[in-house]
Design an enzyme around this catalytic site. Sequence first.
Site, mmCIF file in Angstrom:
data_model
loop_
_atom_site.group_PDB
_atom_site.id
_atom_site.type_symbol
_atom_site.label_atom_id
_atom_site.label_comp_id
_atom_site.label_asym_id
_atom_site.label_seq_id
_atom_site.Cartn_x
_atom_site.Cartn_y
_atom_site.Cartn_z
ATOM 1 N N LYS A 1 0.841 -1.215 0.000
ATOM 2 C CA LYS A 1 0.000 0.000 0.000
ATOM 3 C C LYS A 1 0.864 1.249 0.000
ATOM 4 C CE LYS A 1 -2.045 -1.138 3.911
ATOM 5 N NZ LYS A 1 -1.398 -2.442 4.182
ATOM 6 N N ARG B 1 -10.222 0.570 7.838
ATOM 7 C CA ARG B 1 -9.810 -0.796 8.180
ATOM 8 C C ARG B 1 -10.886 -1.551 8.932
ATOM 9 N NH1 ARG B 1 -3.938 0.165 8.222
ATOM 10 N NH2 ARG B 1 -2.905 -1.588 9.116
ATOM 11 N N ARG C 1 11.548 -5.265 5.446
ATOM 12 C CA ARG C 1 11.333 -3.836 5.141
ATOM 13 C C ARG C 1 12.271 -2.927 5.944
ATOM 14 N NH1 ARG C 1 5.477 -1.641 5.591
ATOM 15 N NH2 ARG C 1 5.631 -2.727 7.568
ATOM 16 N N ARG D 1 10.705 -0.943 11.388
ATOM 17 C CA ARG D 1 9.568 -0.628 12.246
ATOM 18 C C ARG D 1 9.475 -1.585 13.422
ATOM 19 N NH1 ARG D 1 4.480 0.279 8.291
ATOM 20 N NH2 ARG D 1 3.494 -1.012 9.892
ATOM 21 N N ARG E 1 -0.991 -8.732 13.325
ATOM 22 C CA ARG E 1 -1.468 -7.770 12.313
ATOM 23 C C ARG E 1 -2.207 -8.493 11.192
ATOM 24 N NH1 ARG E 1 4.046 -5.283 10.913
ATOM 25 N NH2 ARG E 1 2.923 -4.159 9.267
#
Length: 216
Positions: free
Chosen positions: A14, A89, A128, A161, A172
């Site tokens: 996203k 969401r 990431r 993160r 998640r």
Amino acid sequence: MKALIFLGAPGAGKGTQAREVSKAFSIPQVSTGDILREAARKQAPMGLAAKADMEAGALVPDEVVCGIVEERIGEPDCRKGFILDGFPRTLAQAKFVDGMLEKKSFGSPLAVNIRVDEDILLKRLTGRRTCSVCGEIYNIYFNPPKKQGVCDRDGGKLLQRADDNEATIRQRLAAYENQTAPLIAYYRAKNLLHEVDGNQDPETIARGLVRFLRTV
Ligand code: AP5
Ligand code: MG
Ligand code: ZN
């Protein structure tokens, strides 16, 4: 099309795609996750309250994120349009968006659903790294920087993160399946859904998406 909604599991891309679409159409990317992380970094009350939920991989309460979005969308740079990255969401958030767009006479949103096979999401998330200066998104497996730990564009330090660890990622993904995935059917039923194959390489996805968005 003024209001774009980017749907997709954690790690679907996203943020990566929103940055490209934002550049192509000169409209802002409104990421509730980025705004919450920035608030937590600055130790703002809202950020501190959200931090525990985020670190647990749970959703932050609807009132909090709806308030953030309403305020951000009210800023002048959103008048031409905007990308909601990671919002709505929950069904309650989706209904809030409907009301907000109607109030602003913005017309219907378009939801872009980025679909990625579940087995690669974990690698995308654990790999990431994000530039602390410009926000550029890297991946040590799929899109590594030229020099380890450093942004190609500005030499900024690359950060991982806090919620990109395997235990939190599982939470998640569960929150996504239970609370967010039902929104796909919500927008499909309204004929406001565009599906994107997020398993392709990021450039191919962006090219196809921008081309499609020029037609709507
Ligand atoms: P948020 O920040 O939105 O996180 P998320 O939904 O878990 O999504 P991510 O940002 O992890 O993934 P992404 O889809 O943006 O992927 P990216 O492009 O970075 O939310 C974090 C938390 O905040 C939530 O858990 C919740 O607590 C709270 N929150 C936020 N919004 C909320 C809301 N509305 N309501 C309630 N709570 C909320 O890509 C991932 C990696 O893959 C990168 O390394 C990238 O380089 C790589 N990659 C991307 N595309 C490709 C590709 N095509 N091929 C190969 N690699 C790729
Ligand atoms: Mg993101
Ligand atoms: Zn950078």
